[in-house]
Design an enzyme around this catalytic site. Sequence first.
Site, PDB file in Angstrom:
ATOM      1  N   GLU A  14      -7.459   4.254   4.833  1.00 36.73           N
ATOM      2  CA  GLU A  14      -8.452   4.253   5.046  1.00 36.73           C
ATOM      3  C   GLU A  14      -9.510   3.734   3.558  1.00 36.73           C
ATOM      4  O   GLU A  14      -8.814   3.164   2.862  1.00 36.73           O
ATOM      5  CB  GLU A  14      -8.151   5.524   4.363  1.00 36.73           C
ATOM      6  N   ASP A  61      -4.875  16.117   4.363  1.00 36.30           N
ATOM      7  CA  ASP A  61      -6.030  14.976   4.368  1.00 36.30           C
ATOM      8  C   ASP A  61      -6.227  14.414   5.674  1.00 36.30           C
ATOM      9  O   ASP A  61      -6.768  13.533   5.492  1.00 36.30           O
ATOM     10  CB  ASP A  61      -5.949  14.398   2.831  1.00 36.30           C
TER      11      ASP A  61
END
Length: 367
Positions: free
Chosen positions: A56, A230
């Site tokens: 990410e 998450d």
Amino acid sequence: MVEYIGIQGIQRILGQLGPAPFMEGLAAEIETDYRRWGEFDKSPRHAIYSPEGVIELMPTSDGHLYSFKYVNGHPKNTARGLLTVTAFGVLADVQTGYPLLLSELTVTTALRTAAMSALAARWMARTDSRVMALIGNGAQSEFQAIAFHHMLGVREFRLYDVDGRATEKLARNLHALGEKNLQVKLCGSVADAVEGADIVTTLTADKRNAVILTPEMISPGMHLNAVGGDCPGKTELHVDILRRADARVVVEYQPQSRVEGEIQQLPIDFPVTEFADVLRGAAPGRLSPAEVTIFDSVGFALADYSALRYLYTLQRQQNRSQSIDLIPHLDDAKNLFGLLTGTCASEAAAQGFDGILKNSSIELALT
Ligand code: NAD
């Protein structure tokens, strides 16, 4: 020249300050930045998923400073002797676009996640909370325990992990702190750890919709700090916990949490509160001692921005400047090619890092 903080650098900073004061200071920085939520350019992080994990990028800016973090999440890594989460990041000057700092963020992510968890719990957990269950005893777990001990006064930690060696490691590391008021209990199951706890922190890593906590484990008044879920398809709470009539769900940034958080299990219009609203008094963190409060944490770029700025300031305050030649500084800015032919001197060598900083518009001070 760009300021640099590597693993030795973060060890040095923490060696001088100590992890608990570092996290307390960082929580103050995060709180200050969340209070000016509206000033930040926000977006959900950019994620590339693979069967093994996720990589990410997490950018944000307040118009003066820009930051991004590169972070991965690979739950199967530990079986290969590798970390589940690694990270690094950059702080840059918006006026010139020049990077100011390149920093490790693997250790710092653990510190900032724990600081953020404890900060949220200050606003959401019952003030008489003294017992915390810690489910998932891997890389992040010591940081969470230290933050909750020092910032909330939690005294008893009940530990559980499917990997007994992880629990023993956590217990050993917590004992080694030598804190008189910190007790540790090793538990044989999640239910055993959770029973009677005021706060439950889930920190497990498994790339699936796991059900670590089930509805019957939850008592009125508990605060849940759900950190491990998450990613899309990676959650820890049974959905009925979120649906409880007496539950209050707080997230960092809705557009990201709707995709990545526990609330991905709920319809898109399910009411949740953003933490910035709690801090700014627009919404309560907890209304009564009997409410079940849930901090559905996925990790948001703003906390990394705060962490990078905090590190940058600390490193310079401690007179520990270390720089790397990531960006060329030229006598003639149009003669980049001269770097290759040796006909354009690098200014940085002549004026040093401080000279570059004098030209920067950025003035930093800690909160
Ligand atoms: P880690 O791999 O070091 O530790 C995870 C632990 O969870 C392991 O010890 C594993 O045995 C345990 N575990 C897995 N399934 C379990 C289960 N069913 N019951 C009990 N224990 C179980 O990972 P880490 O670096 O400590 O990170 C933990 C999680 O937190 C990861 O999922 C990571 O992605 C997430 N994380 C979230 C944030 C955030 O801001 N929300 C920040 C950092 C990490």
